[in-house]
Design a protein around this motif. Structure first.
Motif, short mmCIF file in Angstrom:
data_model
loop_
_atom_site.label_atom_id
_atom_site.label_comp_id
_atom_site.label_asym_id
_atom_site.label_seq_id
_atom_site.Cartn_x
_atom_site.Cartn_y
_atom_site.Cartn_z
N CYS A 104 0.84 -1.21 0.00
CA CYS A 104 0.00 0.00 0.00
C CYS A 104 0.87 1.25 0.00
O CYS A 104 0.62 2.20 -0.76
N ARG A 105 1.89 1.27 0.82
CA ARG A 105 2.80 2.42 0.88
C ARG A 105 3.53 2.59 -0.45
O ARG A 105 3.74 3.72 -0.92
N ARG A 106 3.95 1.47 -1.04
CA ARG A 106 4.64 1.52 -2.33
C ARG A 106 3.81 2.25 -3.37
O ARG A 106 4.35 2.98 -4.22
N ASP A 107 2.48 2.08 -3.32
CA ASP A 107 1.59 2.67 -4.31
C ASP A 107 1.05 4.03 -3.90
O ASP A 107 0.06 4.50 -4.45
N GLY A 108 1.70 4.66 -2.92
CA GLY A 108 1.38 6.04 -2.58
C GLY A 108 0.33 6.23 -1.51
O GLY A 108 -0.09 7.37 -1.25
N CYS A 109 -0.12 5.17 -0.86
CA CYS A 109 -1.08 5.32 0.24
C CYS A 109 -0.37 5.95 1.44
O CYS A 109 0.81 5.71 1.68
N THR A 110 -1.11 6.72 2.20
CA THR A 110 -0.53 7.45 3.33
C THR A 110 -1.18 7.01 4.63
O THR A 110 -2.29 6.47 4.66
N PRO A 130 -3.92 7.51 -2.26
CA PRO A 130 -3.18 8.73 -2.64
C PRO A 130 -4.08 9.96 -2.82
O PRO A 130 -3.64 11.09 -2.62
N ASP A 131 -5.35 9.74 -3.20
CA ASP A 131 -6.27 10.87 -3.37
C ASP A 131 -7.02 11.21 -2.10
O ASP A 131 -7.92 12.06 -2.12
N ARG A 206 -0.23 -1.45 -10.01
CA ARG A 206 -0.59 -0.45 -9.01
C ARG A 206 -1.95 -0.77 -8.42
O ARG A 206 -2.85 -1.26 -9.10
N GLU A 208 -4.34 1.16 -7.53
CA GLU A 208 -5.45 1.89 -8.16
C GLU A 208 -5.89 1.24 -9.46
O GLU A 208 -7.05 1.34 -9.84
#
Length: 220
Positions: A104-110, A130-131, A206, A208
């Motif tokens: 999840c972090r790899r794909d931009g989740c925060t 990410p959004d 990814r 998403e």
């Protein structure tokens, strides 16, 4: 009168056929005459035919080579995926939860954190896409031959919506889902990743890009 007209029409058709035959024969004769006077034209025509044949052969050979190369690359990708999934299967369920959190972090989740354990309310990982959409993840590290039952999916549906107010509810399993579990996921817009889809995610897809498969639980 009708018979006379019919005879006249037949005669006209016969004359037309003779005319076409004569024109065709004349064209062939002219062509032969020209080739006889200018033999280089024959060589040019022959050369063009040979070149076209060689070009077609090279194109066909190249196409076959590319097809074989794609098949080889796909075989290598699947073999690598199987090796990777073997390592995944060897993980403990705690390590697998942490590994999914890393994906999840790899794909931009925060804000991703592992919350699985006693009293987790059917959520193993929480975070944000990410959004900014709220992400809730349930993880099942089952043996490949097992299936996720509808009861597990039903529990996650209720908790993800009512307790965690998930915008994106993600169910990750290292096996398949039962038919009823897949139907529940589809009905309630759960992103159900089975073994194959998780393998795609693990190999670089990814997160998403997998969201449109919400509820299918497979690549179909």
């Amino acid at each position: 009168m009708a018979r006379r007209k019919g005879r006249h029409g037949k005669a006209r058709r016969q004359r037309e056929r003779r005319r076409r035959v004569l024109l065709g024969a004349g064209g062939v004769a002219v062509g032969l005459f020209v080739l006889a006077r200018e033999p280089w034209l024959l060589l040019g025509i022959s050369g063009t035919g040979v070149a076209a044949t060689v070009a077609w052969f090279l194109w066909r050979t190249h196409r076959h080579a590319r097809t074989r190369d794609r098949a080889w690359r796909e075989g290598e990708r699947r073999a690598e995926l199987e090796r990777s999934m073997t390592a995944i299967d060897a993980m403990s369920w705690q390590d697998f939860e942490r590994y999914v959190a890393e994906l999840c972090r790899r794909d931009g989740c925060t804000g991703v954190r592992v919350v699985g354990g006693s009293g987790d309310l059917a959520a193993d990982i929480l975070g944000a896409m990410p959004d900014g959409r709220r992400l809730v993840v349930q993880v099942k590290h089952y043996a490949p031959h097992r299936t996720v039952p509808s009861g597990d999916m039903q529990k996650f549906v209720g908790m993800a919506v009512n307790e965690h107010c998930a915008d994106v509810a993600l169910f990750v399993a290292t096996c398949e889902y039962t038919r009823h579990a897949r139907e529940l996921a589809l009905k309630h817009h759960i992103v159900a990743l089975n073994r194959d889809l998780f393998g795609s995610w693990n190999s670089g897809a990814r997160l998403e890009s997998l969201l449109p498969l919400s509820g299918t639980g497979s690549g179909h």
